[in-house]
Enzyme design. Structure first.
Site, PDB file in Angstrom:
ATOM      1  N   HIS A  21      26.830  10.391  76.346  1.00 53.39           N
ATOM      2  CA  HIS A  21      25.400  10.688  76.332  1.00 53.39           C
ATOM      3  C   HIS A  21      25.167  11.923  77.195  1.00 53.39           C
ATOM      4  O   HIS A  21      25.958  12.226  78.101  1.00 53.39           O
ATOM      5  CB  HIS A  21      24.597   9.514  76.892  1.00 53.39           C
ATOM      6  CG  HIS A  21      24.601   8.309  76.014  1.00 53.39           C
ATOM      7  ND1 HIS A  21      23.735   7.253  76.203  1.00 53.39           N
ATOM      8  CD2 HIS A  21      25.359   7.980  74.934  1.00 53.39           C
ATOM      9  CE1 HIS A  21      23.949   6.331  75.283  1.00 53.39           C
ATOM     10  NE2 HIS A  21      24.942   6.744  74.509  1.00 53.39           N
ATOM     11  N   CYS A  42      19.132   5.121  78.775  1.00 53.40           N
ATOM     12  CA  CYS A  42      19.512   3.764  78.400  1.00 53.40           C
ATOM     13  C   CYS A  42      20.078   3.045  79.632  1.00 53.40           C
ATOM     14  O   CYS A  42      20.215   3.634  80.703  1.00 53.40           O
ATOM     15  CB  CYS A  42      20.556   3.813  77.280  1.00 53.40           C
ATOM     16  SG  CYS A  42      22.172   4.445  77.808  1.00 53.40           S
ATOM     17  N   GLU A  70      23.190  12.516  79.626  1.00 55.61           N
ATOM     18  CA  GLU A  70      23.124  12.235  81.062  1.00 55.61           C
ATOM     19  C   GLU A  70      24.516  12.072  81.662  1.00 55.61           C
ATOM     20  O   GLU A  70      24.819  12.613  82.728  1.00 55.61           O
ATOM     21  CB  GLU A  70      22.328  10.952  81.338  1.00 55.61           C
ATOM     22  CG  GLU A  70      20.908  10.957  80.839  1.00 55.61           C
ATOM     23  CD  GLU A  70      20.759  10.330  79.461  1.00 55.61           C
ATOM     24  OE1 GLU A  70      21.514  10.685  78.524  1.00 55.61           O
ATOM     25  OE2 GLU A  70      19.855   9.482  79.298  1.00 55.61           O
TER      26      GLU A  70
END
Length: 165
Positions: free
Chosen positions: A67, A97, A69
């Site tokens: 992801h 998430c 991040e």
């Protein structure tokens, strides 16, 4: 405008918009690679130095953890030679998430700024509200809603185009 408040919420400042524009560019680049358009930037608020920029990459990397991040956290940790990113700010186009929220906590990010809320997969304002859990040992200050409309529009356009294929 600060968007919806979260635990430890903070005021949105001008540089949040400038940094979110960089995250949106990274999200657009991810979309052009066929990835879900999410972008992330890690910045040192003391110097305004951009430490890391990343866009989503699970498909291309064959890595479910890639992801935006996570990729930005990895790059920042490598650059700084430390897995603790205390005091830094993470700006991301979409509400993180649960996996990303956990990584943000473990990295000791001081401040999280995100754009669009994610009612299905988010874990900050929606879902498990990770940073509000008593087991969360490091909680960043959170600002939400920064350029949320642009972030949301990019995601909606991406998924609409995929459905039309």
């Amino acid at each position: 405008m600060t968007g919806r408040a979260a635990t430890g919420s903070v005021r949105i400042v001008d540089h949040d918009h400038r940094t979110m524009r960089i995250a949106l560019d990274a999200a657009q680049a991810a979309a052009e690679r066929g990835e879900t358009p999410v972008g992330a930037v890690i910045i040192d608020p003391a110097t305004d130095e951009i430490i890391a920029v990343a866009g989503n990459g699970p498909i291309g990397a064959h890595d479910p953890t890639a992801h935006a991040e996570i990729l930005a956290l990895r790059e920042a940790a490598r650059k700084l030679g430390n897995y603790r990113l205390t005091g830094l700010t993470l700006v991301v186009t979409l509400e993180p998430c649960a996996m990303c929220a956990g990584a943000i906590s473990h990295a000791r990010i001081g401040r999280l700024v995100f754009g669009a809320e994610d009612a299905k997969g988010g874990a900050v304002i929606n879902g498990p509200r990770f940073f509000e859990q008593p087991t969360c040992h490091s909680k960043p200050l959170v600002a939400s809603g920064v350029l949320a409309e642009e972030s949301s529009a990019m995601l909606k356009a991406f998924f609409k185009a995929r459905r039309l294929r």
